[in-house]
Design a protein around this motif. Structure first.
Motif, PDB file in Angstrom:
ATOM      1  N   GLY A   1      34.837  43.230  46.579  1.00  0.00           N
ATOM      2  CA  GLY A   1      36.260  43.503  46.439  1.00  0.00           C
ATOM      3  C   GLY A   1      36.602  43.817  44.990  1.00  0.00           C
TER       4      GLY A   1
ATOM      5  N   ARG B   1      36.799  43.335  38.881  1.00  0.00           N
ATOM      6  CA  ARG B   1      37.621  43.056  37.688  1.00  0.00           C
ATOM      7  C   ARG B   1      37.073  41.871  36.894  1.00  0.00           C
ATOM      8  N   SER B   2      36.452  40.914  37.586  1.00  0.00           N
ATOM      9  CA  SER B   2      35.959  39.722  36.880  1.00  0.00           C
ATOM     10  C   SER B   2      34.657  40.008  36.116  1.00  0.00           C
TER      11      SER B   2
ATOM     12  N   GLU C   1      29.072  40.593  48.723  1.00  0.00           N
ATOM     13  CA  GLU C   1      28.961  39.669  47.570  1.00  0.00           C
ATOM     14  C   GLU C   1      30.325  39.184  47.093  1.00  0.00           C
ATOM     15  N   GLY C   2      31.311  39.302  47.923  1.00  0.00           N
ATOM     16  CA  GLY C   2      32.595  38.718  47.546  1.00  0.00           C
ATOM     17  C   GLY C   2      33.628  39.748  47.181  1.00  0.00           C
TER      18      GLY C   2
ATOM     19  N   PHE D   1      26.864  33.860  48.258  1.00  0.00           N
ATOM     20  CA  PHE D   1      27.808  33.232  47.343  1.00  0.00           C
ATOM     21  C   PHE D   1      27.172  32.012  46.706  1.00  0.00           C
ATOM     22  N   ALA D   2      27.760  31.600  45.570  1.00  0.00           N
ATOM     23  CA  ALA D   2      27.368  30.330  44.953  1.00  0.00           C
ATOM     24  C   ALA D   2      28.633  29.503  44.781  1.00  0.00           C
TER      25      ALA D   2
ATOM     26  N   SER E   1      48.573  48.662  53.238  1.00  0.00           N
ATOM     27  CA  SER E   1      48.213  48.193  51.903  1.00  0.00           C
ATOM     28  C   SER E   1      46.814  47.584  51.860  1.00  0.00           C
ATOM     29  N   ARG E   2      46.226  47.336  53.054  1.00  0.00           N
ATOM     30  CA  ARG E   2      44.874  46.759  53.091  1.00  0.00           C
ATOM     31  C   ARG E   2      44.011  47.550  54.050  1.00  0.00           C
TER      32      ARG E   2
ATOM     33  N   GLU F   1      34.565  29.936  41.248  1.00  0.00           N
ATOM     34  CA  GLU F   1      34.872  30.548  39.944  1.00  0.00           C
ATOM     35  C   GLU F   1      35.542  29.503  39.054  1.00  0.00           C
TER      36      GLU F   1
ATOM     37  N   ASN G   1      38.624  36.740  48.780  1.00  0.00           N
ATOM     38  CA  ASN G   1      39.618  37.425  49.626  1.00  0.00           C
ATOM     39  C   ASN G   1      38.956  38.425  50.558  1.00  0.00           C
TER      40      ASN G   1
ATOM     41  N   VAL H   1      28.932  28.832  37.447  1.00  0.00           N
ATOM     42  CA  VAL H   1      28.858  28.021  38.666  1.00  0.00           C
ATOM     43  C   VAL H   1      27.452  27.436  38.814  1.00  0.00           C
TER      44      VAL H   1
ATOM     45  N   VAL I   1      35.929  47.682  47.457  1.00  0.00           N
ATOM     46  CA  VAL I   1      37.083  47.704  48.358  1.00  0.00           C
ATOM     47  C   VAL I   1      38.341  47.377  47.556  1.00  0.00           C
TER      48      VAL I   1
HETATM   49  N1  LIG Z   1      30.611  32.353  43.082  1.00  0.00           N
HETATM   50  C1  LIG Z   1      30.431  33.467  43.756  1.00  0.00           C
HETATM   51  O1  LIG Z   1      29.439  33.588  44.485  1.00  0.00           O
HETATM   52  C2  LIG Z   1      31.427  34.577  43.640  1.00  0.00           C
HETATM   53  C3  LIG Z   1      31.188  35.777  44.320  1.00  0.00           C
HETATM   54  C4  LIG Z   1      32.123  36.803  44.197  1.00  0.00           C
HETATM   55  C5  LIG Z   1      33.261  36.612  43.442  1.00  0.00           C
HETATM   56  N2  LIG Z   1      33.460  35.439  42.810  1.00  0.00           N
HETATM   57  C6  LIG Z   1      34.660  35.225  41.991  1.00  0.00           C
HETATM   58  O2  LIG Z   1      35.809  35.474  42.762  1.00  0.00           O
HETATM   59  C7  LIG Z   1      36.856  35.883  41.891  1.00  0.00           C
HETATM   60  C8  LIG Z   1      37.644  37.013  42.505  1.00  0.00           C
HETATM   61  O3  LIG Z   1      38.278  36.532  43.675  1.00  0.00           O
HETATM   62  P1  LIG Z   1      39.068  37.518  44.634  1.00  0.00           P
HETATM   63  O4  LIG Z   1      39.309  36.807  45.905  1.00  0.00           O
HETATM   64  O5  LIG Z   1      40.190  38.116  43.888  1.00  0.00           O
HETATM   65  O6  LIG Z   1      37.939  38.629  44.856  1.00  0.00           O
HETATM   66  P2  LIG Z   1      37.861  39.884  45.781  1.00  0.00           P
HETATM   67  O7  LIG Z   1      37.953  39.530  47.216  1.00  0.00           O
HETATM   68  O8  LIG Z   1      36.648  40.582  45.293  1.00  0.00           O
HETATM   69  O9  LIG Z   1      39.079  40.763  45.341  1.00  0.00           O
HETATM   70  C9  LIG Z   1      40.325  40.773  45.934  1.00  0.00           C
HETATM   71  C10 LIG Z   1      40.826  42.169  45.775  1.00  0.00           C
HETATM   72  O10 LIG Z   1      39.923  43.061  46.413  1.00  0.00           O
HETATM   73  C11 LIG Z   1      40.622  44.000  47.160  1.00  0.00           C
HETATM   74  N3  LIG Z   1      40.464  43.686  48.567  1.00  0.00           N
HETATM   75  C12 LIG Z   1      39.806  42.636  49.128  1.00  0.00           C
HETATM   76  N4  LIG Z   1      39.866  42.717  50.466  1.00  0.00           N
HETATM   77  C13 LIG Z   1      40.579  43.831  50.747  1.00  0.00           C
HETATM   78  C14 LIG Z   1      40.989  44.469  51.953  1.00  0.00           C
HETATM   79  N5  LIG Z   1      40.678  43.961  53.141  1.00  0.00           N
HETATM   80  N6  LIG Z   1      41.724  45.602  51.854  1.00  0.00           N
HETATM   81  C15 LIG Z   1      42.029  46.130  50.663  1.00  0.00           C
HETATM   82  N7  LIG Z   1      41.680  45.582  49.487  1.00  0.00           N
HETATM   83  C16 LIG Z   1      40.953  44.449  49.554  1.00  0.00           C
HETATM   84  C17 LIG Z   1      42.065  43.887  46.735  1.00  0.00           C
HETATM   85  O11 LIG Z   1      42.134  44.712  45.578  1.00  0.00           O
HETATM   86  P3  LIG Z   1      43.455  45.398  45.009  1.00  0.00           P
HETATM   87  O12 LIG Z   1      44.163  44.304  44.305  1.00  0.00           O
HETATM   88  O13 LIG Z   1      42.929  46.446  44.079  1.00  0.00           O
HETATM   89  O14 LIG Z   1      44.200  45.963  46.159  1.00  0.00           O
HETATM   90  C18 LIG Z   1      42.173  42.416  46.400  1.00  0.00           C
HETATM   91  O15 LIG Z   1      43.214  42.121  45.506  1.00  0.00           O
HETATM   92  C19 LIG Z   1      36.197  36.330  40.616  1.00  0.00           C
HETATM   93  O16 LIG Z   1      36.588  35.477  39.603  1.00  0.00           O
HETATM   94  C20 LIG Z   1      34.719  36.229  40.873  1.00  0.00           C
HETATM   95  O17 LIG Z   1      33.990  35.765  39.775  1.00  0.00           O
HETATM   96  C21 LIG Z   1      32.569  34.413  42.881  1.00  0.00           C
END
Ligand SMILES: NC(=O)c1ccc[n+]([C@@H]2O[C@H](COP(=O)([O-])OP(=O)(O)OC[C@H]3O[C@@H](n4cnc5c(N)ncnc54)[C@H](OP(=O)(O)O)[C@@H]3O)[C@@H](O)[C@H]2O)c1
Length: 295
Positions: free
Chosen positions: A97, A102-103, A213-214, A52-53, A190-191, A61, A217, A73, A140
């Motif tokens: 994830g 999506r991002s 790589e993130g 991560f960064a 749901s998860r 983000e 969540n 970042v 995921v």
């Molecule tokens: N700076 C960095 O190094 C870095 C790295 C990665 C991401 N990011 C940023 O983080 C932001 C996204 O954050 P985020 O927390 O939403 O990202 P995320 O964790 O990639 O996405 C969350 C989504 O992933 C799915 N998910 C995650 N864990 C799950 C689980 N245990 N079971 C089922 N589904 C799971 C779900 O999708 P559904 O909604 O489809 O169910 C959940 O809504 C972006 O803007 C990105 O740019 C930054």
């Protein structure tokens, strides 16, 4: 920026290196830029490392409403991209994830995508490690609410797998997810548990190294289940701040740890260039039986 030849990059400075274990056979340019990269033998398989960064104040983000993505970042730092590519090249699978996908909907999680002019080095690293082809890209999602036309699913550049719930799998199947994408429904809720994501990855790749790589969540679930062995964390020298009504995510979202049930890590290495710090942490192994730290 990534099109500039890597010969113009200076080697990273190493401030601390307490990493142990076998040295990874890095090809010459990566070895010159990064130094020695050691990985200890895994207590369990697969070995999970995250990358991560974040800003000084822990924001991962900055957008929207501004532009989103890691470049905002780190300021598109080339050493950061070099490390990202190198870690991808070491991995049997890269897990993200749905929020991260999506991002950056047009991204593909291959080593060369983040630093094209180092693609030969990444390929040669994979050859040396006996890892044929590209790492498996693993998405995921709980809902399965993803456009099936995205390049990560359509382009045959690298194999892809979606790990999801039964409901998510039904949705993706009806939407016409290409058959080349492996679809694994591993939960009736749901998860999905991070542990089941790893089991699905292991079934598919028989590999021993998984890169997460993130986003925040998904990382929360891996940290919550004590499944992260190491974190490679880039610290970018800017303060992002947070305002009410404009949520800026931190490294981990949706779960919290400590002071009860803390997640302590030890510093393995600290490297840097003239702007960024590249930190590497190892997490204290915990028992899968009772969650307590094990010596
Ligand atoms: N700076 C960095 O190094 C870095 C790295 C990665 C991401 N990011 C940023 O983080 C932001 C996204 O954050 P985020 O927390 O939403 O990202 P995320 O964790 O990639 O996405 C969350 C989504 O992933 C799915 N998910 C995650 N864990 C799950 C689980 N245990 N079971 C089922 N589904 C799971 C779900 O999708 P559904 O909604 O489809 O169910 C959940 O809504 C972006 O803007 C990105 O740019 C930054």
């Amino acid at each position: 920026l990534e099109k500039l030849p890597p010969t113009e990059l200076l080697p990273l400075e190493t401030f601390v290196d307490r990493s142990m274990g076998g040295a990874i056979p890095l090809p010459a340019t990566l070895a010159r830029l990064y130094g020695t990269l050691r990985f200890r033998a895994a207590d369990r398989r697969p070995y999970v490392f995250a990358n991560f960064a974040e800003t000084i104040d822990g924001v991962v983000e900055l957008g929207p409403p501004g532009p989103a993505g890691g470049a905002q970042v780190t300021g598109s730092d080339r050493h950061d991209r070099m490390i990202m590519g190198m870690l991808r090249a070491l991995a049997d699978a890269i897990v993200v994830g749905a929020g991260t996908l999506r991002s950056v909907p047009h991204h593909r999680w291959s080593p060369a995508r983040v630093f094209p002019t180092l693609s030969e080095e990444f390929r040669s690293l994979r050859d040396r490690l006996g890892k044929p082809g590209e790492p498996l890209q693993v998405i995921v999602t709980g809902t399965g609410n993803l456009p099936v036309t995205l390049p990560v699913f359509r382009s045959r550049e690298a194999p892809s797998m979606v790990v999801t719930t039964e409901q998510g799998a039904n949705r993706l199947r009806s939407a016409g997810l290409p058959e080349s994408v492996t679809l694994r429904a591993v939960s009736s809720g749901s998860r999905v548990m991070a542990e089941t994501v790893l089991a699905a990855v292991r079934d598919q790749t028989h590999g021993d190294r998984v890169l997460v790589e993130g986003g925040p969540n998904l990382l929360a679930d891996f940290v919550g289940e004590s499944l992260v062995d190491e974190l490679f964390l880039t610290l970018a020298p800017q303060i992002a701040g947070r305002e009410e009504g404009h949520r800026r995510p931190g490294l981990v979202e949706g779960r919290q740890f400590g002071p009860e049930d803390p997640r302590w890590a030890t510093l393995l290495s600290a490297k840097g260039n003239d702007r960024l710090l590249f930190l590497r942490y190892a997490f204290v192994p915990r028992s899968p039986r009772n969650g307590k730290p094990v010596a």
